[in-house]
Design an enzyme around this catalytic site. Structure first.
Site: not given
Ligand code: DAT
Ligand code: MG
Length: 151
Positions: A88, A118, A115, A52, A12
């Site tokens: 992951r 991805h 974070n 997304y 990212k």
């Molecule tokens: P991942 O990236 O671990 O697959 P995800 O698909 O649930 O997680 O979410 C995509 C991204 O969205 C994640 O890397 C960071 C952001 N995100 C997820 N949950 C969040 C939250 N509760 N608050 C802020 N950003 C969030």
């Molecule tokens: Mg995800």
């Protein structure tokens, strides 16, 4: 489980800005996975909203898109046995405060909204993300250590 499973991994904008591209690549490279595609991309809003789209009703969606538009990203395709789930595990939990030390997020970041990386969450989503970000531009090659990595 196929040795040809593929995942979409993306550094990212914060990971690129913080100079962590090489460190993230190294985790996948050292594990023995095959790099099939790699590019630095300045994504459009449209591309990110598609990537997304499953999260578009979440309260953090607009902040996520703004963050992802804040600079270039590095998209990659990695291939190998179990690479979606293991990828992951290499990234660590979404919330870096819960990511184990030794994982990418566990070692390099602190908050969910920054974070740094991805990784696809299923084989089906991986194939969708790979075609979204790369189309069919994947390189076929054989690793010189292939027979030392696989039986
Ligand atoms: P991942 O990236 O671990 O697959 P995800 O698909 O649930 O997680 O979410 C995509 C991204 O969205 C994640 O890397 C960071 C952001 N995100 C997820 N949950 C969040 C939250 N509760 N608050 C802020 N950003 C969030
Ligand atoms: Mg995800």
């Amino acid at each position: 489980m196929s040795n040809n499973e593929r995942t979409y991994i993306m550094v990212k904008p914060d990971g690129v800005q913080r100079g962590l591209v090489g460190a993230i690549i190294a985790r996948f490279e050292q594990k023995g996975y095959y790099l099939r595609a790699l590019k630095l991309i300045t994504p459009t809003r449209e591309l990110l909203e598609e990537h997304y789209k499953d999260l578009n009703d979440r309260p953090f969606f607009q902040a996520l898109i703004t963050y992802m538009l804040s600079g270039p990203v590095v998209g990659m395709v990695w291939e190998g046995k179990g690479v979606v789930a293991t990828g992951r595990l290499l990234l660590g939990a979404t919330n870096p405060l819960q990511s184990n030390p030794g994982t990418i997020r566990g070692d390099f970041c602190i908050i969910t909204g920054r974070n740094i990386c991805h990784g696809s969450d299923s084989v089906v989503n991986a194939e969708k993300e790979i075609s979204l970000w790369f189309g069919k531009e994947l390189a076929e090659w054989t690793h010189h250590s292939h027979n030392w990595i696989y039986e």
